[in-house]
Scaffold this motif. Structure first.
Motif, mmCIF file in Angstrom:
data_model
loop_
_atom_site.group_PDB
_atom_site.id
_atom_site.type_symbol
_atom_site.label_atom_id
_atom_site.label_comp_id
_atom_site.label_asym_id
_atom_site.label_seq_id
_atom_site.Cartn_x
_atom_site.Cartn_y
_atom_site.Cartn_z
ATOM 1 N N LEU A 1 56.358 41.867 39.749
ATOM 2 C CA LEU A 1 56.482 43.224 40.276
ATOM 3 C C LEU A 1 56.071 43.232 41.735
ATOM 4 C CD1 LEU A 1 55.765 43.559 37.081
ATOM 5 C CD2 LEU A 1 55.371 45.933 37.699
ATOM 6 N N ALA A 2 56.840 43.944 42.553
ATOM 7 C CA ALA A 2 56.514 44.094 43.962
ATOM 8 C C ALA A 2 56.675 45.551 44.366
ATOM 9 C CB ALA A 2 57.402 43.195 44.814
ATOM 10 N N ASP A 3 56.272 45.836 45.604
ATOM 11 C CA ASP A 3 56.398 47.187 46.145
ATOM 12 C C ASP A 3 55.671 48.180 45.249
ATOM 13 O OD1 ASP A 3 57.979 46.039 48.146
ATOM 14 O OD2 ASP A 3 59.777 46.256 46.918
ATOM 15 N N ALA A 4 56.368 49.245 44.816
ATOM 16 C CA ALA A 4 55.746 50.261 43.965
ATOM 17 C C ALA A 4 56.319 50.233 42.557
ATOM 18 C CB ALA A 4 55.932 51.647 44.580
ATOM 19 N N ALA A 5 56.735 49.061 42.112
ATOM 20 C CA ALA A 5 57.332 48.942 40.777
ATOM 21 C C ALA A 5 56.291 49.167 39.690
ATOM 22 C CB ALA A 5 57.960 47.569 40.632
ATOM 23 N N ARG A 6 56.825 49.516 38.477
ATOM 24 C CA ARG A 6 55.947 49.751 37.328
ATOM 25 C C ARG A 6 56.545 49.066 36.101
ATOM 26 N NH1 ARG A 6 57.064 54.576 39.260
ATOM 27 N NH2 ARG A 6 58.078 55.282 37.337
ATOM 28 N N VAL B 1 52.496 36.999 34.596
ATOM 29 C CA VAL B 1 52.724 38.322 35.180
ATOM 30 C C VAL B 1 52.091 38.328 36.562
ATOM 31 C CG1 VAL B 1 52.287 40.794 35.013
ATOM 32 C CG2 VAL B 1 52.758 39.476 32.939
ATOM 33 N N THR B 2 52.822 38.784 37.568
ATOM 34 C CA THR B 2 52.248 38.936 38.897
ATOM 35 C C THR B 2 52.682 40.266 39.480
ATOM 36 O OG1 THR B 2 52.044 37.957 41.107
ATOM 37 C CG2 THR B 2 54.167 37.717 40.014
ATOM 38 N N ALA B 3 51.742 40.938 40.153
ATOM 39 C CA ALA B 3 52.016 42.254 40.729
ATOM 40 C C ALA B 3 51.445 42.313 42.129
ATOM 41 C CB ALA B 3 51.413 43.352 39.854
ATOM 42 N N THR B 4 52.242 42.831 43.080
ATOM 43 C CA THR B 4 51.795 42.969 44.462
ATOM 44 C C THR B 4 52.104 44.371 44.950
ATOM 45 O OG1 THR B 4 53.905 42.151 45.315
ATOM 46 C CG2 THR B 4 52.184 40.515 44.903
ATOM 47 N N GLY B 5 51.744 44.634 46.205
ATOM 48 C CA GLY B 5 51.990 45.964 46.748
ATOM 49 C C GLY B 5 51.187 47.005 46.007
ATOM 50 N N THR B 6 51.838 48.100 45.654
ATOM 51 C CA THR B 6 51.190 49.147 44.850
ATOM 52 C C THR B 6 51.753 49.175 43.438
ATOM 53 O OG1 THR B 6 52.772 50.807 45.640
ATOM 54 C CG2 THR B 6 50.710 50.563 46.879
ATOM 55 N N ALA B 7 52.263 48.033 43.001
ATOM 56 C CA ALA B 7 52.841 47.949 41.659
ATOM 57 C C ALA B 7 51.757 48.164 40.598
ATOM 58 C CB ALA B 7 53.498 46.590 41.459
ATOM 59 N N SER B 8 52.208 48.517 39.386
ATOM 60 C CA SER B 8 51.268 48.701 38.278
ATOM 61 C C SER B 8 51.859 48.122 37.008
ATOM 62 C CB SER B 8 50.937 50.176 38.084
ATOM 63 O OG SER B 8 52.088 50.901 37.711
ATOM 64 N N ALA C 1 47.674 41.492 43.529
ATOM 65 C CA ALA C 1 47.332 41.454 44.950
ATOM 66 C C ALA C 1 47.712 42.792 45.578
ATOM 67 C CB ALA C 1 48.043 40.297 45.634
ATOM 68 N N GLY C 2 47.419 42.906 46.863
ATOM 69 C CA GLY C 2 47.711 44.166 47.537
ATOM 70 C C GLY C 2 46.838 45.280 46.998
ATOM 71 N N GLN C 3 47.487 46.319 46.456
ATOM 72 C CA GLN C 3 46.771 47.419 45.800
ATOM 73 C C GLN C 3 47.249 47.579 44.360
ATOM 74 O OE1 GLN C 3 44.289 49.401 47.208
ATOM 75 N NE2 GLN C 3 44.339 47.867 48.831
ATOM 76 N N HIS D 1 42.709 41.900 45.909
ATOM 77 C CA HIS D 1 43.200 43.092 46.571
ATOM 78 C C HIS D 1 42.817 43.090 48.038
ATOM 79 C CE1 HIS D 1 43.361 44.693 42.358
ATOM 80 N NE2 HIS D 1 44.521 45.124 42.839
ATOM 81 N N ALA D 2 43.651 43.731 48.837
ATOM 82 C CA ALA D 2 43.368 43.905 50.252
ATOM 83 C C ALA D 2 43.311 45.383 50.560
ATOM 84 C CB ALA D 2 44.457 43.229 51.092
ATOM 85 N N GLY D 3 42.742 45.710 51.731
ATOM 86 C CA GLY D 3 42.680 47.113 52.113
ATOM 87 C C GLY D 3 41.411 47.760 51.615
ATOM 88 N N PRO D 4 41.389 49.096 51.542
ATOM 89 C CA PRO D 4 40.165 49.817 51.174
ATOM 90 C C PRO D 4 39.642 49.378 49.817
ATOM 91 C CG PRO D 4 41.815 51.329 52.020
ATOM 92 C CD PRO D 4 42.499 50.005 51.846
ATOM 93 N N GLY D 5 38.324 49.200 49.763
ATOM 94 C CA GLY D 5 37.691 48.802 48.525
ATOM 95 C C GLY D 5 37.315 49.995 47.681
ATOM 96 N N PRO D 6 36.552 49.769 46.615
ATOM 97 C CA PRO D 6 36.206 50.825 45.674
ATOM 98 C C PRO D 6 35.121 51.757 46.149
ATOM 99 C CG PRO D 6 35.227 48.752 45.021
ATOM 100 C CD PRO D 6 36.118 48.448 46.178
ATOM 101 N N GLY D 7 34.451 51.489 47.275
ATOM 102 C CA GLY D 7 33.366 52.362 47.722
ATOM 103 C C GLY D 7 32.982 52.025 49.142
#
Length: 898
Positions: free
Chosen positions: A159-164, A180-187, A206-208, A230-236
């Motif tokens: 999964l890439a981008d915003a895929a689900r 299974v691998t997911a990147t971007g904002t995928a879920s 990875a990503g978010q 994950h990259a970018g803003p963390g949980p707190g």
């Protein structure tokens, strides 16, 4: 009723190709395909159903060019078809619409969806030998029920981008890469699925990307079972903050990005779970076993929350954290580990509640330098080395923890800090070993059946033991090594096979209300030149003399009782122990001086008599000892300037001496607050005077040691919720018996920031000052205009700091004297013209807020020596005169600031 079109190689009323039938199909049409192989590339755009007329395995569609199936819109349904791509590209390509595949098999190419395509797979098999099994991009989504993804050339599900994607009862195995691998904002959401038997990670995010796995098995992965980076803003706002706030409330998020519930992780080539970057994950009711590296590992700024997780039968560490990662584990089990059960390194932090750590070949819990751990109601058992190991810079806080059968030490504090409350240490090599510059706290702890010493303080170590019980130690109940400083308040040492309390050379314990019973050797053993203060103690049933004082021992015993022993005291001829109101009962040989007015026993359970300001400190010597006060007062008088401060300190010293004299006469001391405010600009000698004040009070017997502990906001205020109070307490404990000097105290309460953690530090200080009012002096210092605001920040401050000493700025003459003192100390001489020029220089220095007073004078002297060196270096053969004489040309030409 749906329209039916038939496809067959022959027969009346049938279409010869599927494409032709689909072209004629309208909305809701069913295309029945007779058995056979069809070389076509279908393009579907509508609500049409294509199904094998005779069921699975009878119809094979092979690509003529490009994908075998392309969906560009509509809602087509494919049933029981074998779909074969050409290899190197997708076999099924979904560009738009909603597509459902039931009972289909896809080979030699991926199922690929992009844009807003929606895909449902029911009972399908995907075998894409050259690429991904299922690939989703953009905002595509897929539902897989009871499917098999097998032998993908790359990843099973990608999964890439915003895929689900949602997987239910699906098996993803045999991928060369990840299952299974997911990147971007995928879920990805998966339930009752098997993910593994792959060449890399079972699941990678990875990503978010977000993952929710329930009742899944992640197994037989050559890499990790779960790898999140994950990259970018963390949980707190800070990783450690989330150890105290694992639900991510600080970041306003209700749940972590990765959740595993009731999952099983088994047989991995690397870590079972690896979190990196800013990843945050929660595992609940999961089992982890047979991993190639650590079962659970968090690094970077990751946050890992574990609820009822079992990590057992492991070749390496069960739970590891590094860098700035934070871990919170509740109700977890980490057992049967070839390594450490829990290992923290770098600046990581962990909170363990209700956890069990057992059967390790190394330490059960290892805190490397700079880490922090909190334990509540945990059980640690059967470690081949230490139960808990705390290295330099690490900090442990444990409450109601049990450590059993650790081969070396139950708790080994080697340079770090520790606070143990209500803990039990049973059948360990040494119950607790402390070797640190900090002052660890043991409060209400129990040490049983140690195969070595019950509690052991190494050389130069200080510690506080309050209401602790040490029972059945194979050697000493409590051993205090050279120059250690233990404060023991209440508690009992019973059944030691060696001596109950061993005090080695130079150690100076302060012991109140301790009961020592049934020691195989001496109740209290004082080695050569040991000292200490023992008040309200009881020693009974000793196998050797209850008290032993070796050569040159100088210890004080007050209101102590020796009972039911063959001999109460054995002392070397050079020993000089002091006994006041002490008594022996049931003793065959009485050697200890007796006071018949002394109580026969202090009822067990009552608090010991409080220590009063005038009471003797550990290691009191006979009254004939030399009075240190004249020397200290002379040292104070030699300080440059500070005339008002000198007068104030001298006055305070007289008051303190009167307090001591009244107490010795049996009179009540007057009300007195010993804590002070030092108001003045930087460099005006505040720290120097604070250090002398502590030594003066120690000389009067008002403080046990008189040492100075310096602190500022950075030393007292924590970085996350729940960190400040323990940090402040640790600093305060180091100052017990001396002076805590808080410089720039106003920085604890910044302007208009009522929620700043500094307010918690102030409140903690106020409570500790009350709890230890006779054991420490607190001096707060800072700019005069800011100290009033500081005192007004907490109602308890004004009542405890009732006296302010004002440190005036140094005059030019004072600064010249400081430079002259520096010169003498470093074997330089100032020419008389240099002194005059120096005074003129200081007259011309602008007294801004950066002016450092005495610090500026020292910097000026340093610059003068540099200029002198540059001048003398040009001389061919400088003699002693040239090497030591500072001339006017050596004066700096520009201002020097701190």
């Amino acid at each position: 009723m749906s329209r039916v079109l038939r496809v067959a190689e022959r027969g009346w009323g049938t279409y010869r190709g599927i494409t032709a039938a689909v072209r004629e199909a309208g909305t809701g049409t069913v295309v029945l395909v007779a058995p056979g192989t069809y070389h076509e590339s279908l393009v579907l755009d509508g609500e049409v159903t294509v199904t094998a007329a005779k069921g699975p395995g009878t119809v094979r569609i092979t690509s003529a060019q490009g994908p075998a199936i392309s969906v560009v819109g509509g809602a087509p349904v494919l049933r029981d078809l074998d779909i074969e791509g050409k290899g190197g590209g997708p076999a099924v390509l979904l560009r738009a619409g909603r597509t459902a595949l039931h009972g289909c098999t896809v080979t030699k190419g991926a199922v690929e969806a992009a844009h807003d395509a929606r895909l449902a797979l029911h009972g399908c098999t995907l075998r894409a030998s050259g690429g991904d099994g299922l690939r989703l991009g953009s905002t595509a989504s897929a539902l897989m029920r009871e499917c098999l993804v097998d032998a993908a050339g790359r990843h099973g599900v990608h999964l890439a981008d915003a895929a689900r994607a949602e997987l239910d009862g699906t098996r993803v195995v045999g991928a060369a890469g990840c299952a299974v691998t997911a990147t971007g904002t995928a879920s990805v959401t998966a339930a009752h699925s098997f993910l593994g038997e792959c060449g890399e990670d079972a699941v990678r995010a990875a990503g978010q990307a977000r993952l929710l796995l329930r009742d899944c098995r992640l197994y037989d992965a050559a890499g990790h079972a779960l790898h999140a980076e994950h990259a970018g803003p963390g949980p707190g706002t800070a990783p450690a903050e989330n150890a105290a706030d694992p639900d991510g409330a600080a970041a306003g998020r209700a749940e972590p990005r990765i959740r595993l519930e009731r999952c099983e992780i088994l047989r991995t080539g690397r870590e079972g779970v690896l979190l990196a970057g800013t990843s945050d994950a929660r595992l609940a009711d999961c089992a982890v076993g047979e991993t190639g590296s650590a079962a659970l590992h968090a690094v970077g700024d990751a946050v890992l929350v574990l609820d009822r997780v079992r990590a057992v039968d492991l070749g390496e560490t069960a739970l590891a954290a590094g860098e700035r990662a934070a871990v919170r584990a509740t109700g977890c089990t980490f057992a049967r580990v070839e390594g450490n059960a829990v290992y923290l390194r770098d600046a990581s932090a962990a909170v363990l509640t209700g956890c069990t750590l057992s059967h390790t070949t190394l330490d059960l819990l290892h805190l490397a330098a700079g880490t922090r751990a909190e334990l509540q109601d945990c059980t640690l058992a059967d470690g081949a080395r230490h139960g808990i190991r705390v290295e330099p810079g690490a900090r442990l806080a444990a409450r109601a923890a049990t450590v059993e059968r650790a081969a070396l030490c139950g708790v080994d504090v080697a340079g770090g800090d520790a606070e143990l409350r209500g803990c039990t240490l049973a059948a360990c090599g040494t119950g607790v070993r402390l070797d640190t510059r900090h002052r660890p706290l043991l409060d209400g702890c129990e040490v049983r059946a140690a195969t070595g010493n019950g509690v052991h303080l190494a050389r130069n170590t200080g510690a506080l033991l309050a209401d602790c019980t040490v029972d059945g130690a194979a050697t000493a109940g409590v051993r205090l090594d050279e120059d250690s400083e233990a404060w023991i308040d209440g508690g009992a040492v019973t059944g030691a096979r060696g001596s109950g309390l061993v005090v080695w050379t130079g150690a100076r314990p302060r012991v109140r209300g301790l009961r020592i019973a049934g020691a195989g050797k001496n109740g209290v053993y004082l080695h050569d030149a040991a000292a200490g203060l023992f008040e309200d103690c009881e020693v009974s049933g000793a196998g050797y003399p209850a008290l032993y004082a070796g050569p040159r021992v100088q210890a004080v015993f007050r209101r102590c009782l020796v009972a039911d022993s063959g001999e109460d005291l054995s002392a070397d001829d050079t020993a000089a122990p002091v006994f006041a109101q002490c008594r022996s009962t049931g003793v065959d040989t009485v050697s200890m001086p007796q006071d018949e007015s002394a109580p026969t026993a202090r009822p067990h359970g009552l608090a010991p008599a409080p220590h009063t300001p005038g009471a003797a400190a550990p290691g009191d010597v006979p009254e004939a000892a030399e009075d240190p006060l004249p020397t200290l007062l002379a040292e104070l008088d030699r300080l440059v300037g500070l005339e008002r401060v000198k007068a104030d300190i001298a006055s305070l010293t007289k008051v303190m001496r009167l307090v001591k004299q009244r107490e010795e006469a049996g009179l009540q001391p007057p009300p007195l607050s010993r804590h002070l405010v030092f108001a003045g600009n930087p460099g005006t000698g505040k720290t120097t005077v604070a250090r002398l004040y502590g030594r003066l009070l120690a000389g009067l017997g008002m403080l046990a040691h008189g040492h100075l502990v310096e602190a500022d906001r950075g030393a007292l205020v924590g970085e996350y919720v729940g960190h400040t109070a323990p940090k402040t307490t640790a600093v305060f404990r180091r100052a017990l018996g001396g002076v805590l000097f808080v410089d720039e105290a106003y920085a604890l309460v910044p302007h208009n920031q009522p929620s700043d953690f500094g307010h918690e530090a102030v409140a903690t200080l106020v409570k500790l000052m009350e709890d230890h009012r006779d054991d420490v002096i607190v001096i707060v210092a800072g700019y005069p205009e800011d100290m009033d605001r500081f005192l007004a920040s907490n109602p308890g401050l004004a009542s405890r700091f009732t006296r302010t000493l004002s440190f005036d700025d140094y005059t030019s003459t004072d600064l010249v004297h400081i430079v002259e003192h520096q010169a003498r100390s470093h074997q330089y001489r100032l020419h008389e013209e240099t002194v005059a020029g120096l005074r003129a220089y200081f007259d011309g220095v602008e007294r801004t807020e950066r002016f450092g007073n005495g610090r500026t004078a020292r910097q000026v002297f340093q610059r003068m020596t540099e200029l002198h060196a540059e001048r003398v270096a040009d001389l061919a053969d400088p003699g002693p005169e040239a090497l030591t004489l500072v001339l006017p040309e050596d004066l700096p030409r520009t201002a020097v600031h701190s």
